[in-house]
Scaffold this active site. Structure first.
Site, PDB file in Angstrom:
ATOM      1  N   TRP A   1       1.070   6.593  10.005  1.00 43.73           N
ATOM      2  CA  TRP A   1       1.660   5.881  10.659  1.00 43.73           C
ATOM      3  C   TRP A   1       3.231   5.217  10.413  1.00 43.73           C
ATOM      4  O   TRP A   1       4.106   5.091  11.422  1.00 43.73           O
ATOM      5  CB  TRP A   1       1.082   4.764  11.449  1.00 43.73           C
ATOM      6  CG  TRP A   1       0.094   4.996  12.530  1.00 43.73           C
ATOM      7  CD1 TRP A   1      -0.692   6.264  12.721  1.00 43.73           C
ATOM      8  CD2 TRP A   1      -0.901   4.251  13.449  1.00 43.73           C
ATOM      9  NE1 TRP A   1      -1.432   6.187  13.555  1.00 43.73           N
ATOM     10  CE2 TRP A   1      -1.726   4.883  14.196  1.00 43.73           C
ATOM     11  CE3 TRP A   1      -0.723   2.748  13.766  1.00 43.73           C
ATOM     12  CZ2 TRP A   1      -2.422   4.383  15.215  1.00 43.73           C
ATOM     13  CZ3 TRP A   1      -1.435   2.089  14.654  1.00 43.73           C
ATOM     14  CH2 TRP A   1      -2.561   3.087  15.419  1.00 43.73           C
ATOM     15  N   ASN A   2       3.029   5.117   8.995  1.00 41.35           N
ATOM     16  CA  ASN A   2       4.588   5.018   8.431  1.00 41.35           C
ATOM     17  C   ASN A   2       5.540   5.994   8.833  1.00 41.35           C
ATOM     18  O   ASN A   2       6.655   5.672   9.187  1.00 41.35           O
ATOM     19  CB  ASN A   2       4.398   4.581   6.865  1.00 41.35           C
ATOM     20  CG  ASN A   2       3.725   3.319   6.467  1.00 41.35           C
ATOM     21  OD1 ASN A   2       3.192   3.484   5.428  1.00 41.35           O
ATOM     22  ND2 ASN A   2       3.765   2.288   7.353  1.00 41.35           N
TER      23      ASN A   2
ATOM     24  N   HIS B   1       0.790  -1.225  -0.277  1.00 42.26           N
ATOM     25  CA  HIS B   1      -0.140   0.085  -0.056  1.00 42.26           C
ATOM     26  C   HIS B   1       0.743   1.197  -0.046  1.00 42.26           C
ATOM     27  O   HIS B   1       2.133   1.256   0.323  1.00 42.26           O
ATOM     28  CB  HIS B   1      -0.986  -0.109   1.272  1.00 42.26           C
ATOM     29  CG  HIS B   1      -0.111  -0.027   2.652  1.00 42.26           C
ATOM     30  ND1 HIS B   1       0.518   0.971   3.197  1.00 42.26           N
ATOM     31  CD2 HIS B   1       0.128  -1.145   3.127  1.00 42.26           C
ATOM     32  CE1 HIS B   1       1.263   0.508   4.225  1.00 42.26           C
ATOM     33  NE2 HIS B   1       1.091  -0.441   4.345  1.00 42.26           N
TER      34      HIS B   1
ATOM     35  N   GLN C   1       1.395  -0.664  13.022  1.00 39.09           N
ATOM     36  CA  GLN C   1      -0.020  -0.908  12.289  1.00 39.09           C
ATOM     37  C   GLN C   1      -0.506  -2.088  12.602  1.00 39.09           C
ATOM     38  O   GLN C   1      -1.431  -2.395  13.061  1.00 39.09           O
ATOM     39  CB  GLN C   1      -0.185  -0.350  10.861  1.00 39.09           C
ATOM     40  CG  GLN C   1       0.071   1.261  10.924  1.00 39.09           C
ATOM     41  CD  GLN C   1       0.016   1.459   9.210  1.00 39.09           C
ATOM     42  OE1 GLN C   1      -0.807   2.630   9.168  1.00 39.09           O
ATOM     43  NE2 GLN C   1       0.794   1.188   8.707  1.00 39.09           N
TER      44      GLN C   1
ATOM     45  N   ARG D   1      -5.765   0.915   4.707  1.00 40.29           N
ATOM     46  CA  ARG D   1      -4.718   1.655   3.707  1.00 40.29           C
ATOM     47  C   ARG D   1      -4.649   1.067   2.717  1.00 40.29           C
ATOM     48  O   ARG D   1      -4.432   1.467   1.561  1.00 40.29           O
ATOM     49  CB  ARG D   1      -3.372   1.875   4.603  1.00 40.29           C
ATOM     50  CG  ARG D   1      -3.073   0.327   5.148  1.00 40.29           C
ATOM     51  CD  ARG D   1      -1.882   0.548   6.189  1.00 40.29           C
ATOM     52  NE  ARG D   1      -1.442  -0.841   6.632  1.00 40.29           N
ATOM     53  CZ  ARG D   1      -1.933  -1.443   7.869  1.00 40.29           C
ATOM     54  NH1 ARG D   1      -3.033  -1.022   8.174  1.00 40.29           N
ATOM     55  NH2 ARG D   1      -1.137  -2.585   8.194  1.00 40.29           N
TER      56      ARG D   1
ATOM     57  N   GLU E   1      -2.459  -7.517   6.724  1.00 39.74           N
ATOM     58  CA  GLU E   1      -1.149  -7.664   7.474  1.00 39.74           C
ATOM     59  C   GLU E   1      -1.022  -8.416   8.735  1.00 39.74           C
ATOM     60  O   GLU E   1      -2.017  -8.828   9.351  1.00 39.74           O
ATOM     61  CB  GLU E   1      -0.787  -6.167   7.960  1.00 39.74           C
ATOM     62  CG  GLU E   1       0.555  -5.898   8.569  1.00 39.74           C
ATOM     63  CD  GLU E   1       1.845  -6.186   7.582  1.00 39.74           C
ATOM     64  OE1 GLU E   1       1.927  -7.699   7.382  1.00 39.74           O
ATOM     65  OE2 GLU E   1       2.676  -5.595   7.421  1.00 39.74           O
TER      66      GLU E   1
END
Length: 204
Positions: free
Chosen positions: A17-18, A12, A24, A61, A85
């Site tokens: 948050w990255n 993605h 996440q 996301r 994820e």
């Protein structure tokens, strides 16, 4: 009879948050403006690849990224349970610096073992879940050319089979605790094929 299905994996676009270096897992945050640009560039890359279907993790996301791609490719995304994820348990929502001092941090984030955060999922469990779902989807759509939007730790674990140091030779076995050592970039596109007869994956 040689029967191979071509498909493309992509992480993605960049998320809030990255940027914040926050874990996440199966929690979520929105794409940043940069992440939306990355998704649009991913769609542009796919324009000449004869993509016929878009499969995506149901996490927000990934869906956001798939929706941006769908506008360019004119293909409605399909949400696939099993493409989520890795579940990072009690680590989810924490900043990376908060969990890095833990003794099992490197094993959990850089290796493929049974080790996992409390109430979370191990890399081996993630890999089994993802590969089982992926094989099912590719078998049911053997004639499709799929763009599959997923996540960073899935890519780390799945793509380890193509890392030379981790591939067993006739006289050795793969290193059980070897570091996969690669962080897949946001919206990076990876071309692969699946042999319907043997059930094996190949990197293109």
């Amino acid at each position: 009879m040689n029967k191979k299905t071509t498909f493309y994996l992509a992480r993605h676009g960049q998320t809030e948050w990255n940027v914040a270096h926050r874990i996440q897992g199966q929690l979520d945050s929105s794409l940043t403006p940069e992440g939306k640009i990355q998704a649009a560039l991913l769609a542009e890359q796919c324009r000449t690849l004869n993509i016929t279907q878009i499969l995506t993790s149901p996490l927000g996301r990934a869906v956001q990224t798939a929706d941006i791609c769908s506008q360019e490719l004119q293909i409605k995304p399909i949400l696939v349970k099993g493409f989520e994820e890795r579940h990072f348990g009690e680590w989810q929502g924490q900043f990376t610096y908060e969990v890095q001092p833990l003794a099992d941090y490197d094993e959990i984030t850089s290796e493929i073992t049974d080790c996992k955060p409390a109430q979370g999922e191990s890399a081996k469990q993630l890999l089994t879940r993802f590969e089982t779902t992926l094989r099912k989807e590719l078998k049911n759509a053997s004639k499709e050319v799929s763009l599959i939007i997923i996540h960073g730790d899935i890519l780390r674990c799945f793509m380890a089979q193509f890392v030379p140091d981790l591939i067993p030779t006739p006289h050795s076995s793969p290193k059980e605790n070897a570091s996969t050592g690669y962080d897949y970039k946001n919206a990076e596109l990876i071309a692969l094929s699946y042999d319907q007869n043997t059930g094996t994956f190949s990197s293109l």
